[in-house]
Design an enzyme around this catalytic site. Structure first.
Site, mmCIF file in Angstrom:
data_model
loop_
_atom_site.group_PDB
_atom_site.id
_atom_site.type_symbol
_atom_site.label_atom_id
_atom_site.label_comp_id
_atom_site.label_asym_id
_atom_site.label_seq_id
_atom_site.Cartn_x
_atom_site.Cartn_y
_atom_site.Cartn_z
ATOM 1 N N LYS A 101 0.817 -1.221 0.000
ATOM 2 C CA LYS A 101 0.000 0.000 0.000
ATOM 3 C C LYS A 101 0.848 1.267 0.000
ATOM 4 O O LYS A 101 0.435 2.268 -0.566
ATOM 5 C CB LYS A 101 -1.017 -0.002 1.135
ATOM 6 C CG LYS A 101 -0.451 0.230 2.496
ATOM 7 C CD LYS A 101 -1.566 0.214 3.523
ATOM 8 C CE LYS A 101 -1.045 -0.054 4.914
ATOM 9 N NZ LYS A 101 0.189 0.661 5.294
ATOM 10 N N ARG A 112 -5.497 3.654 11.666
ATOM 11 C CA ARG A 112 -5.182 2.250 11.927
ATOM 12 C C ARG A 112 -6.033 1.664 13.047
ATOM 13 O O ARG A 112 -5.914 0.473 13.321
ATOM 14 C CB ARG A 112 -3.723 2.156 12.360
ATOM 15 C CG ARG A 112 -2.762 1.636 11.301
ATOM 16 C CD ARG A 112 -1.402 1.685 11.943
ATOM 17 N NE ARG A 112 -0.402 0.832 11.401
ATOM 18 C CZ ARG A 112 0.530 1.212 10.530
ATOM 19 N NH1 ARG A 112 0.505 2.407 10.016
ATOM 20 N NH2 ARG A 112 1.474 0.374 10.182
ATOM 21 N N ARG A 120 11.187 -7.664 2.358
ATOM 22 C CA ARG A 120 11.342 -6.239 2.657
ATOM 23 C C ARG A 120 11.784 -5.984 4.102
ATOM 24 O O ARG A 120 11.807 -4.851 4.572
ATOM 25 C CB ARG A 120 10.051 -5.490 2.386
ATOM 26 C CG ARG A 120 8.976 -5.718 3.420
ATOM 27 C CD ARG A 120 7.844 -4.741 3.252
ATOM 28 N NE ARG A 120 7.155 -4.573 4.523
ATOM 29 C CZ ARG A 120 6.384 -3.561 4.829
ATOM 30 N NH1 ARG A 120 6.200 -2.601 3.976
ATOM 31 N NH2 ARG A 120 5.800 -3.483 5.987
HETATM 32 P P1 AMP Z 1 4.336 1.722 8.699
HETATM 33 O O1 AMP Z 1 5.523 2.230 7.965
HETATM 34 O O2 AMP Z 1 3.037 2.346 8.268
HETATM 35 O O3 AMP Z 1 4.247 0.224 8.708
HETATM 36 O O4 AMP Z 1 4.511 2.166 10.223
HETATM 37 C C1 AMP Z 1 5.622 1.740 10.982
HETATM 38 C C2 AMP Z 1 5.286 1.803 12.478
HETATM 39 O O5 AMP Z 1 4.968 3.145 12.847
HETATM 40 C C3 AMP Z 1 4.080 0.993 12.896
HETATM 41 O O6 AMP Z 1 4.394 -0.366 13.124
HETATM 42 C C4 AMP Z 1 3.653 1.719 14.166
HETATM 43 O O7 AMP Z 1 4.499 1.399 15.249
HETATM 44 C C5 AMP Z 1 3.917 3.170 13.790
HETATM 45 N N1 AMP Z 1 2.738 3.790 13.162
HETATM 46 C C6 AMP Z 1 2.626 4.283 11.899
HETATM 47 N N2 AMP Z 1 1.413 4.770 11.657
HETATM 48 C C7 AMP Z 1 0.713 4.600 12.803
HETATM 49 C C8 AMP Z 1 -0.627 4.867 13.202
HETATM 50 N N3 AMP Z 1 -1.497 5.412 12.350
HETATM 51 N N4 AMP Z 1 -0.985 4.531 14.458
HETATM 52 C C9 AMP Z 1 -0.129 3.984 15.322
HETATM 53 N N5 AMP Z 1 1.134 3.677 15.017
HETATM 54 C C10 AMP Z 1 1.559 3.976 13.769
#
Ligand code: AMP
Length: 191
Positions: free
Chosen positions: A19, A94, A133
């Site tokens: 995504k 989320r 990844r």
């Molecule tokens: P992502 O790159 O979107 O997979 O985000 C990496 C990490 O950042 C996640 O595993 C969470 O620890 C934190 N994170 C990112 N977006 C959110 C969100 N909307 N709510 C809570 N934690 C987030």
């Protein structure tokens, strides 16, 4: 859904669904910012600022950062000039509480989400991609935790957006180009 302007989209999909890649491609195509909360948090960690120090260990564990903190991060980002004509949100909301925060932020501007794009991927493909990844400091355990958290807290958002008639499902098992073509078709945007 015709013009590029004023499209407000949320991307949904488990870790490894692609995504983020699709959000970036779509944003480029539409001339809108792709707003990745994960990327914003990673930059805060690198900068070593207050936000970064707060979220570093949480992110490393695969858990979610608290909803109040995320609400502040997103509210501030959506107030920026480049988000006024629309945006692609990648990684937010989320949780259902984040959905509610987002609704409040949008309502204050008389904005609304136009579509929730769900990138759907089979378990086999997800596992394959998760390993490929893997970030340097990720363990299989952390990857598993991220997926578990997705299933528990984020997957219910599909029903929510579905119930509002905003959910668009795309088969994410295909190549990047094929998924992008389906994303554009789902949004009725010319390729
Ligand atoms: P992502 O790159 O979107 O997979 O985000 C990496 C990490 O950042 C996640 O595993 C969470 O620890 C934190 N994170 C990112 N977006 C959110 C969100 N909307 N709510 C809570 N934690 C987030």
């Amino acid at each position: 859904m015709a013009g590029a302007a004023d499209l407000r989209i949320v991307m949904l999909g488990p870790p490894g669904s692609g995504k983020g890649t699709q959000a970036a491609l779509l944003a480029e195509k539409l001339g809108l910012p792709a707003i990745s909360t994960g990327e914003m948090l990673r930059q805060a960690v690198l900068a070593g600022n207050e936000l970064g120090r707060k979220v570093d260990a949480i992110m490393a564990s695969g858990a979610l950062v608290d909803d109040a903190t995320m609400g502040e991060v997103v509210e501030e980002r959506l107030a920026a000039e480049d988000a006024r004509q629309g945006f692609i949100l990648d990684g937010y909301p989320r949780t259902m509480a984040q959905v509610e925060s987002l609704e409040r932020i949008l309502e204050a501007e008389s904005w609304a989400i136009d579509a929730a794009l769900a990138i759907e991927v089979s378990e086999a493909v997800l596992t394959e991609r998760a390993l490929a990844r893997q970030r340097a400091d990720d363990t299989a355990e952390v990857i598993g935790e991220r997926y578990r958290v997705y299933e528990e807290k984020t997957a219910p958002l599909l029903d929510y957006y579905g119930g509002r008639g905003l959910l668009l499902r795309v088969d994410g098992d295909q190549s990047i180009e094929e998924v992008t073509a389906d994303v554009l078709a789902a949004l009725s945007v010319e390729a």
